[in-house]
Design an enzyme around this catalytic site. Structure first.
Site, PDB file in Angstrom:
ATOM      1  N   GLU A   1       0.832  -1.212   0.000  1.00  0.00           N
ATOM      2  CA  GLU A   1       0.000   0.000   0.000  1.00  0.00           C
ATOM      3  C   GLU A   1       0.865   1.261   0.000  1.00  0.00           C
ATOM      4  OE1 GLU A   1      -1.609   1.668   3.398  1.00  0.00           O
ATOM      5  OE2 GLU A   1      -0.815   0.202   4.798  1.00  0.00           O
TER       6      GLU A   1
ATOM      7  N   VAL B   1      -5.318   0.456   3.117  1.00  0.00           N
ATOM      8  CA  VAL B   1      -5.457  -1.003   3.027  1.00  0.00           C
ATOM      9  C   VAL B   1      -6.717  -1.355   2.236  1.00  0.00           C
ATOM     10  CG1 VAL B   1      -5.933  -3.100   4.368  1.00  0.00           C
ATOM     11  CG2 VAL B   1      -4.150  -1.514   5.125  1.00  0.00           C
TER      12      VAL B   1
ATOM     13  N   LYS C   1      -3.300  -1.634  15.149  1.00  0.00           N
ATOM     14  CA  LYS C   1      -2.582  -0.734  16.046  1.00  0.00           C
ATOM     15  C   LYS C   1      -3.295  -0.647  17.393  1.00  0.00           C
ATOM     16  CE  LYS C   1      -2.652   2.052  12.455  1.00  0.00           C
ATOM     17  NZ  LYS C   1      -2.569   1.154  11.311  1.00  0.00           N
TER      18      LYS C   1
HETATM   19  N1  PSU Z   1      -0.544   0.562   8.977  1.00  0.00           N
HETATM   20  C1  PSU Z   1       0.610   1.243   9.192  1.00  0.00           C
HETATM   21  N2  PSU Z   1       0.641   2.563   8.844  1.00  0.00           N
HETATM   22  C2  PSU Z   1      -0.437   3.160   8.245  1.00  0.00           C
HETATM   23  C3  PSU Z   1      -1.626   2.429   8.006  1.00  0.00           C
HETATM   24  C4  PSU Z   1      -1.626   1.126   8.392  1.00  0.00           C
HETATM   25  O1  PSU Z   1       1.595   0.685   9.675  1.00  0.00           O
HETATM   26  O2  PSU Z   1      -0.342   4.337   7.900  1.00  0.00           O
HETATM   27  C5  PSU Z   1      -2.772   3.060   7.270  1.00  0.00           C
HETATM   28  C6  PSU Z   1      -3.360   2.034   6.296  1.00  0.00           C
HETATM   29  O3  PSU Z   1      -3.355   2.599   5.010  1.00  0.00           O
HETATM   30  C7  PSU Z   1      -4.763   1.798   6.790  1.00  0.00           C
HETATM   31  C8  PSU Z   1      -5.068   3.150   7.319  1.00  0.00           C
HETATM   32  O4  PSU Z   1      -5.636   1.372   5.782  1.00  0.00           O
HETATM   33  O5  PSU Z   1      -3.885   3.474   8.044  1.00  0.00           O
HETATM   34  C9  PSU Z   1      -6.317   3.151   8.184  1.00  0.00           C
HETATM   35  O6  PSU Z   1      -6.846   4.438   8.192  1.00  0.00           O
HETATM   36  P1  PSU Z   1      -8.341   4.694   8.716  1.00  0.00           P
HETATM   37  O7  PSU Z   1      -8.267   4.352  10.173  1.00  0.00           O
HETATM   38  O8  PSU Z   1      -8.602   6.154   8.457  1.00  0.00           O
HETATM   39  O9  PSU Z   1      -9.219   3.804   7.916  1.00  0.00           O
END
Ligand code: PSU
Ligand code: MN
Length: 305
Positions: A25, A105, A158
């Site tokens: 990604e 993702v 996370k």
């Molecule tokens: N994992 C990481 N760093 C990131 C992300 C995931 O180690 O920056 C990103 C991915 O692109 C994931 C996004 O899809 O964070 C999720 O964002 P949101 O919570 O706004 O959907």
């Protein structure tokens, strides 16, 4: 019929030959990691795959066209340009406007699956945010995996998220969650969370067998392969907990909402930890890329019979 996306030459050749391909990604690069380490990381993830005999397909939208596999200039652009963060719903708008964006993702999974790529490596999957009972903030990563046929290798989700709620949602959405060499769901910077998994595998061939069985039985959903960081590489849990609390309070105070929440927290945590969280983030992501390479190779071998 022209395709709505552009495959790089090497990705097109690998897919046509049935050789292993792993999607990567671009949001982790453009919004999740600080510069200039983000550019080095993007190059390094591709190098790890190539050294394992796997073709990398880093995905982003550039000048209105979803690109499946970037050249060196494309990789530079996702690391250095000010790009929007695109989830699945943003793709048609950015494409129609001729714009450029990094893909989450969710959006990466969607585009990879459209192109016929079956394995994807990231850092951590998005999930249900803390306080989602009020805010309704749940990543589209989850709903997308309910309808997208791809195996995502991640170090769990996370710890900034509500992990229990995320696992409940994955259950509701019928997305299989499988531990890779573990029966405990990892929490990104830490090897473990408080939650155990129903299922685990020990090797990539077992993952490929589950993918095959899912194709035979399933309804086209994805698989979350939860790959924990090795214990000796994880963040010190006490420091992790302390800094996480600070970062969550700062996000609250700043009133951050929507798609800005995840990048805000990640970069704040790098700052507050003096860069320690970044090293762990890079280690776990590399580790996921290696496992994804093994899974893509096992999948390719299984398809060849
Ligand atoms: N994992 C990481 N760093 C990131 C992300 C995931 O180690 O920056 C990103 C991915 O692109 C994931 C996004 O899809 O964070 C999720 O964002 P949101 O919570 O706004 O959907
Ligand atoms: Mn969100």
């Amino acid at each position: 019929m022209p395709t709505p996306f552009q495959l790089s030459d090497e990705v097109a050749a690998a897919l046509a030959a049935g050789d292993p391909v792993v999607a990567l990604e671009s949001t982790i690069i453009s919004h999740g990691l600080p510069r200039p380490r983000n550019h080095e990381a993007a190059i390094e993830f591709e190098t790890i795959l190539r050294e394992a005999g796997v073709t990398p397909a880093t995905i982003a939208v550039l000048d209105g066209v979803p690109q499946i596999g970037l050249d060196a200039e494309g990789v530079r652009r996702i690391a250095e340009d000010e790009l929007a963060k695109a989830s699945v719903r943003d793709l048609p708008i950015i494409a129609a406007a001729g714009g450029s964006a990094a893909t989450t993702v969710a959006a990466t999974s969607h585009l990879a699956a459209l192109a016929g790529i079956r394995v994807f490596a990231t850092g951590g999957l998005g999930g249900v945010h803390r306080g989602a009972g009020e805010s309704f903030d749940e990543s589209a990563d989850l709903s997308t995996l309910a309808v997208t046929n791809i195996t995502v290798v991640s170090a769990g989700v996370k710890s900034v998220l509500d992990i229990a709620a995320t696992l409940e949602r994955l259950e509701t959405l019928s997305v299989p969650v499988v531990g890779f060499g573990t029966t405990v769901f990892p929490s990104f910077w830490l090897r473990e969370s408080a939650f155990t998994l129903d299922w685990s595998v020990e090797n990539a061939a077992q993952v490929a067998a589950i993918m095959q069985a899912q194709d035979d039985l399933g309804h086209g959903q994805g698989i979350v392969l939860a790959n924990p960081i090795p214990l000796e590489q994880q963040w010190d849990p006490a420091e992790h907990d302390r800094i996480l609390t600070q970062a969550l309070a700062l996000a609250d105070e700043a009133g951050v909402t929507g798609k800005a929440v995840t990048p805000f927290l990640l970069l704040k945590i790098v700052e507050l930890s003096g860069g320690r969280s970044l090293e762990v983030n890079l280690d776990l992501a590399r580790n996921n890329v290696r496992v994804a390479a093994a899974v893509a190779s096992a999948w390719s071998a299984l398809q060849r019979g």
